[in-house]
Structures are given as structure tokens and as C-alpha cells.
Design a protein around this motif. Sequence first.
Motif, PDB file in Angstrom:
ATOM      1  N   GLY A  79       3.349  10.521 -14.543  1.00 45.71           N
ATOM      2  CA  GLY A  79       3.126  10.146 -13.011  1.00 45.71           C
ATOM      3  C   GLY A  79       1.986   9.127 -12.923  1.00 45.71           C
ATOM      4  N   LEU A  80       0.785   9.636 -13.281  1.00 46.78           N
ATOM      5  CA  LEU A  80      -0.452   8.668 -13.129  1.00 46.78           C
ATOM      6  C   LEU A  80      -0.140   7.344 -13.671  1.00 46.78           C
ATOM      7  N   SER A  83       2.168   5.524 -11.518  1.00 41.93           N
ATOM      8  CA  SER A  83       1.686   5.026 -10.314  1.00 41.93           C
ATOM      9  C   SER A  83       1.086   3.920 -10.535  1.00 41.93           C
ATOM     10  N   ARG A  84       0.223   3.774 -11.398  1.00 39.27           N
ATOM     11  CA  ARG A  84      -0.859   2.440 -11.801  1.00 39.27           C
ATOM     12  C   ARG A  84       0.259   1.049 -12.291  1.00 39.27           C
ATOM     13  N   GLN A  88       1.870   2.407  -7.201  1.00 42.03           N
ATOM     14  CA  GLN A  88       2.111   3.348  -6.138  1.00 42.03           C
ATOM     15  C   GLN A  88       0.897   4.199  -5.948  1.00 42.03           C
ATOM     16  N   ASP A  89       0.557   5.055  -4.675  1.00 43.17           N
ATOM     17  CA  ASP A  89      -0.312   5.936  -4.472  1.00 43.17           C
ATOM     18  C   ASP A  89      -0.132   7.205  -5.506  1.00 43.17           C
ATOM     19  N   TRP A  90      -1.132   7.488  -6.515  1.00 39.20           N
ATOM     20  CA  TRP A  90      -0.988   8.493  -7.282  1.00 39.20           C
ATOM     21  C   TRP A  90      -1.078   9.910  -6.588  1.00 39.20           C
ATOM     22  N   LYS A  91      -1.468   9.966  -5.386  1.00 37.79           N
ATOM     23  CA  LYS A  91      -1.445  11.308  -4.751  1.00 37.79           C
ATOM     24  C   LYS A  91      -0.132  11.488  -4.333  1.00 37.79           C
ATOM     25  N   VAL A  94       2.085  11.533  -8.577  1.00 32.78           N
ATOM     26  CA  VAL A  94       1.616  12.688  -9.691  1.00 32.78           C
ATOM     27  C   VAL A  94       2.171  13.889  -9.100  1.00 32.78           C
TER      28      VAL A  94
END
Length: 295
Positions: A79-80, A83-84, A88-91, A94
Motif C-alpha cells: 500500500g505504501l 501510494s507513492r 496518493q495519501d499513504w494514510k 495503507v
Amino acid sequence: MLAELFAVMAPVLIVAGIGYGWVRSGQGYPTDFVARLVLNVGTPCLVLSTLSRTEVDVQAFGQMALACVAVSLVMGLIGLALSRAMAQDWKVLVPAYLFPNTGNMGLPISLYAFGEQGLALAVAFFLMLSVGHFTLGMILSGAERSWRRLLVNPIILSLCAALAVMLLDLELPRWLANTVNLLGGLAIPMMLITLGVSLASIRVQHIGRGILLGALRILCGAAVGWGMGVALGLSPLAHGVLVLQSAMPVAVFNYLFAVRANRSPEAVASLVMCSTVLSFVLLPLLLAWWMPIAR
């Protein structure tokens, strides 16, 4: 095989469909009350009743709990990375990849596909994931910031009670066993009805991205679960349950936490809805693969 797959998936679709149709018809549904009832009463009783009446090898239970932690760590890293790669916002991404819907969907499907033994192993996965979801997941999403309040969460307390029952080989008194069986029986149907209600209440945006990320969540989860099962040398039954639980769609609670924290709830809603719809296509394929092996 088609009849067996239909027998497994039909109860999930029908009961969730009742919740969906109930809200769409204009009827009221106390989601907050039902969710609290299921989490505080139904789920702890389901855990106790399942583990007290089903003989589960402590080693197998521990292996499943360990596998859950390992799968979650890998899925969080995936997910991390996504997101990168997708800005995307990792929060948001993830937690969605860390915490799938192992309760509302995972428990009933495991029960109907693999029986009581499969349900007990699925409960082990669900318990460990719930500990993370209602502690780390709430912290990551911003829905809760007090660790002290998280430690008295009923899910945490039910895990302690379940471990005591298993490790000490305790037998519940008949009156208590009957009571937790009765109360535990409300958990799965109410989970599924609430799932349908939640899906009917979610407004989806960014469908294309939601379908892509939702499909990756299911497929990566299945692949990671398979790899962890091979690495740990799990039995065919435990391996099948692990793959199935690891491949569940994004949990609805991720959306509820995002709403509570006001952290991109539209993006999370898209992940929940798209991954859930895709699961009704992809999960039967996994079941067709694993049900004959597990038996």
C-alpha cells in the motif's frame, strides 16, 4: 463445483442484499447502534462460542495469527509503494491495504466453505487483524488518538478471553456456553446486513482508480497469503483460510474511520465499494481453487 460455490456465496449475497435493499427502500437502519452491538457483544460471544466448541490445535491457531501479522506487514508495504507510485495519501491507501473485511465477509465465507474448523482458523486471523485495526488502524486514520481508550476495546478483551480458553483448555459452564452461542449467533447475519446498509450509503467517486486499486488489493492479498502459507508450511485447510482471508476486500470500517477523521472519505469509499463488488467475482475463483484442496 458450481453448486458448492453458489452455496457458499449465496448466503453472503442474499443477507447483504437485504441490508442494501432495506436502506434503498427508504427504511431506517441504526447503523451506529448495530455496529456497537456487534462489536461489543456479538463478536466477543462469537469468538468464545467458536473456540470453546471447536477443537483447534493451539499451534495451528498460533501459526494463523503469525501469518496474519506477516501478511499485514507485507500488504502495508505494498500500500505504501502504491501510494507513492500513484501520488496518493499513504494514510488513505495503507490502512485500506492493511485491513480487509475479514469479519463481515471473511468469517461467513470461511464457515460455509471450510466448516467449523475453517471458521475457528478464520477467527484467529480476524482477531489478530482486529487488534491492529482498532488500535493502529484508528491511529493511522486519525479516528482515535488515545491509546488508553483503545486498550479497553471489547475486541482486545475478547482476544484475551479466547486465548485463556484455548491455552488453559477450559470448558465453559453449560449456561454460559448456551448464552454465548445465542448471542454469538447474531454477529454474522448482522455483520452482513450492516455491510449491505453501508454499501447502499456510500457515494462513490473516482471509480476507475477504485477498480484498479481494489483489484490489486484482492489479488495481492491472495498472492501474499499463498506465499506466507508456503513459507510457514501450513496445512491445506489453514492455507486455504489464509489465502481467503488475505484476499478480502477493503473493510467498511476504513470508510467510517475516514469520515470520522475527515480524511479523504470519498477516496476510501471508492476503494471499499469497488473492491467489494470485485470480490463477488474474484473470491469464487479462489474458492474453486482451494475448496477441493482443503477437503
